[in-house]
Scaffold this active site. Structure first.
Site, PDB file in Angstrom:
ATOM      1  N   ASP A  98      20.410  30.846  -9.275  1.00  0.00           N
ATOM      2  CA  ASP A  98      21.160  31.677 -10.214  1.00  0.00           C
ATOM      3  C   ASP A  98      22.385  32.212  -9.500  1.00  0.00           C
ATOM      4  O   ASP A  98      22.523  32.101  -8.285  1.00  0.00           O
ATOM      5  CB  ASP A  98      20.280  32.758 -10.840  1.00  0.00           C
ATOM      6  CG  ASP A  98      19.728  33.720  -9.827  1.00  0.00           C
ATOM      7  OD1 ASP A  98      20.233  33.751  -8.693  1.00  0.00           O
ATOM      8  OD2 ASP A  98      18.785  34.442 -10.166  1.00  0.00           O
ATOM      9  N   GLY A 100      23.672  35.103  -8.943  1.00  0.00           N
ATOM     10  CA  GLY A 100      23.720  36.385  -8.250  1.00  0.00           C
ATOM     11  C   GLY A 100      24.238  37.496  -9.137  1.00  0.00           C
ATOM     12  O   GLY A 100      24.127  38.669  -8.809  1.00  0.00           O
ATOM     13  N   GLN A 222      25.719  34.935 -22.951  1.00  0.00           N
ATOM     14  CA  GLN A 222      25.383  36.346 -23.142  1.00  0.00           C
ATOM     15  C   GLN A 222      25.664  36.696 -24.610  1.00  0.00           C
ATOM     16  O   GLN A 222      25.701  35.824 -25.449  1.00  0.00           O
ATOM     17  CB  GLN A 222      26.207  37.216 -22.175  1.00  0.00           C
ATOM     18  CG  GLN A 222      25.848  36.999 -20.706  1.00  0.00           C
ATOM     19  CD  GLN A 222      24.471  37.538 -20.345  1.00  0.00           C
ATOM     20  OE1 GLN A 222      23.878  38.332 -21.074  1.00  0.00           O
ATOM     21  NE2 GLN A 222      23.947  37.094 -19.199  1.00  0.00           N
ATOM     22  N   ASP A 296      11.861  30.444 -15.800  1.00  0.00           N
ATOM     23  CA  ASP A 296      11.529  30.958 -14.471  1.00  0.00           C
ATOM     24  C   ASP A 296      11.237  32.436 -14.604  1.00  0.00           C
ATOM     25  O   ASP A 296      11.724  33.078 -15.529  1.00  0.00           O
ATOM     26  CB  ASP A 296      12.718  30.795 -13.506  1.00  0.00           C
ATOM     27  CG  ASP A 296      13.758  31.880 -13.730  1.00  0.00           C
ATOM     28  OD1 ASP A 296      13.654  32.946 -13.078  1.00  0.00           O
ATOM     29  OD2 ASP A 296      14.653  31.701 -14.576  1.00  0.00           O
ATOM     30  N   CYS A 332     -10.364  26.960 -15.558  1.00  0.00           N
ATOM     31  CA  CYS A 332      -9.071  26.851 -14.865  1.00  0.00           C
ATOM     32  C   CYS A 332      -9.163  25.782 -13.782  1.00  0.00           C
ATOM     33  O   CYS A 332     -10.157  25.694 -13.060  1.00  0.00           O
ATOM     34  CB  CYS A 332      -8.677  28.192 -14.253  1.00  0.00           C
ATOM     35  SG  CYS A 332      -7.127  28.088 -13.309  1.00  0.00           S
ATOM     36  N   CYS A 334      -7.034  25.496 -11.198  1.00  0.00           N
ATOM     37  CA  CYS A 334      -6.266  25.838  -9.995  1.00  0.00           C
ATOM     38  C   CYS A 334      -7.164  25.755  -8.757  1.00  0.00           C
ATOM     39  O   CYS A 334      -8.390  25.846  -8.864  1.00  0.00           O
ATOM     40  CB  CYS A 334      -5.636  27.224 -10.131  1.00  0.00           C
ATOM     41  SG  CYS A 334      -6.698  28.577  -9.604  1.00  0.00           S
ATOM     42  N   CYS A 337      -9.729  28.702  -8.397  1.00  0.00           N
ATOM     43  CA  CYS A 337     -10.900  28.632  -9.281  1.00  0.00           C
ATOM     44  C   CYS A 337     -11.808  27.455  -8.918  1.00  0.00           C
ATOM     45  O   CYS A 337     -13.032  27.572  -8.971  1.00  0.00           O
ATOM     46  CB  CYS A 337     -10.458  28.540 -10.739  1.00  0.00           C
ATOM     47  SG  CYS A 337      -9.726  30.090 -11.327  1.00  0.00           S
ATOM     48  N   HIS A 368      -3.461  31.152  -8.706  1.00  0.00           N
ATOM     49  CA  HIS A 368      -4.091  31.100 -10.034  1.00  0.00           C
ATOM     50  C   HIS A 368      -3.073  31.401 -11.141  1.00  0.00           C
ATOM     51  O   HIS A 368      -2.964  30.654 -12.125  1.00  0.00           O
ATOM     52  CB  HIS A 368      -5.258  32.086 -10.118  1.00  0.00           C
ATOM     53  CG  HIS A 368      -5.769  32.249 -11.513  1.00  0.00           C
ATOM     54  ND1 HIS A 368      -6.623  31.333 -12.099  1.00  0.00           N
ATOM     55  CD2 HIS A 368      -5.483  33.180 -12.467  1.00  0.00           C
ATOM     56  CE1 HIS A 368      -6.854  31.698 -13.349  1.00  0.00           C
ATOM     57  NE2 HIS A 368      -6.184  32.818 -13.599  1.00  0.00           N
TER      58      HIS A 368
END
Ligand SMILES: [Zn+2]
Length: 405
Positions: A98, A100, A222, A296, A332, A334, A337, A368
């Protein structure tokens, strides 16, 4: 030696659309690999995700990493010398930075990106807090609380910094307005952001090939919560030479979908769109439906560190899970888990006085929560591809927010 994929080029292909909606599943091709969308990009502010190794990121099947132009600006020369962010960080997959602008302008403002309706009056009527940033035509002068020094970043500086960092995708420099800013101020700020968009393009062209592969640039939309501003800026930026678009701004949660629709109806369909900094499950599903391709946010890992665990029946706090033998989230996939950790065991690590034990907790819980959000985007993609996105979305939201009408 080069390990660039896709002949160093950037492109986007749409694989399938959600009938009657703006959403789609597709593939973004970047010099460092492909991103199958919709996709969640994990946030490695300084080129690493806190408490997670690169192997951990692979294990949660992360496709791309977003880093921060502001936080990496002082190491950008070193990163360029190493061959760019992917090599420097060891991630070696698609990356995004990004501009900044958000960090610079939100310093000291204390105003977040999403506010729910019950706080609307409080935020809109608040005295604008003493900001540490001063916005001018050239750029933003700000006081950096980390170095205790005054600093300056404008569109040219942001592009130079990002091109040294060398992510595959960059964001144009923009002015983020807050929910406390008036319509009049948004008109003024938006005109400046549009001028900065052109200056970003001009400067970016000078440096985008400096590291031996093409670095792409997204324009950032924007316009606050006003339809006329959102549509007019989307139309203008659509005419500019951007490779994709960042959907920016502070949002009232209740109007997020509508604002995204205004933007995406005006943007060219064949370019990817990134929703900046939002990742609650409902934000991701609404964003996907309305035409955002990538997401994100620091929330999944930050919430994990605070004991908030994502699960299909809504998130819960480990505080209430003393000695619980339940899995973090049934079914799950992951690594945490699959290794059989229970809520009670994780709570014990979290509460430990031993720093290294707490770090183990941060690692296990972050894995997770990140996997939960990444899997949500994978499932959304699969649902778009097999034509069942509306049903998938309704079912997921019904389970995750059982008390919502
Ligand atoms: Zn899990």
């Amino acid at each position: 030696m080069t390990n660039y994929k896709n002949n160093n080029t950037f492109s986007f292909e749409i694989t399938k659309r959600i009938p009657g909606k703006l959403g789609r599943a597709g593939i973004i091709h970047t010099p460092h690999g492909d991103i199958k969308t919709p996709a969640f990009m994990c946030v490695g502010t300084r080129g690493e995700v806190r408490f997670l190794s690169m192997e951990d990121l692979e294990s949660v099947q992360a496709q791309a990493m977003l880093s921060n132009g502001y936080h990496l600006r002082n190491t950008s020369v070193e990163i360029a010398q190493a061959g760019g962010l992917a090599k420097w960080s060891g991630w070696n997959g698609p990356t995004l930075t990004d501009s900044g602008g958000f960090q610079v302008m939100s310093l000291g403002s204390g105003i977040g990106k999403v506010v729910s309706m019950d706080r609307e009056d409080e935020v809109i009527n608040a005295d604008p807090k003493d900001r540490l940033a001063h916005v001018m035509e050239d750029g933003v002068r700000f006081f950096d609380p980390f170095t205790n020094q005054e600093d300056f970043i404008g569109p040219e500086e942001s592009m130079q910094i990002q091109c040294r960092i060398g992510a595959d995708i960059h964001m144009a420099y923009d002015e983020l307005t807050s929910l406390a800013d008036s319509y009049e101020y948004n008109v003024e700020a938006l005109a400046r952001t549009e001028r900065w968009a052109q200056r970003s393009i001009d400067e970016h062209k000078k440096h985008r090939d400096d590291l031996g592969y093409r670095q792409s640039l997204y324009g950032v939309l924007q316009g606050g919560r006003w339809e006329d501003l959102r549509r007019s800026t989307a139309k203008k930026l659509a005419q500019m030479e951007f490779d994709g678009y960042g959907l920016g701004g502070a949002f009232l949660k209740e109007s997020l979908g509508e604002i995204l629709r205004w933007c995406c109806e005006e943007l060219p369909e064949n370019k990817p769109r990134h929703l900046l900094g939002l990742s609650h499950p409902d934000d991701i599903l609404i964003g996907t439906e309305m035409g955002a391709d990538t997401f994100d946010c620091v929330a999944p890992t930050r919430e994990a560190r605070h004991g908030r665990i994502y699960a299909r029946h809504g998130y819960y706090n480990l505080q209430k899970c003393q000695d619980s033998p339940l899995p973090l989230d049934e079914g799950c996939d992951c690594p945490t888990c699959r290794s059989g950790w229970t809520r009670g065991e994780l709570r014990k690590l979290w509460k430990s006085e031993d720093n290294s034990v707490r770090q183990q907790y941060y690692n296990l819980a972050s894995i997770h929560n990140l996997r939960f959000i990444i899997r949500l985007t994978e499932d959304a993609r699969a649902a778009i591809l097999n034509g069942t996105f509306p049903e998938f979305k309704a079912e997921f939201l019904k389970n995750y927010y059982p008390n919502r009408k």
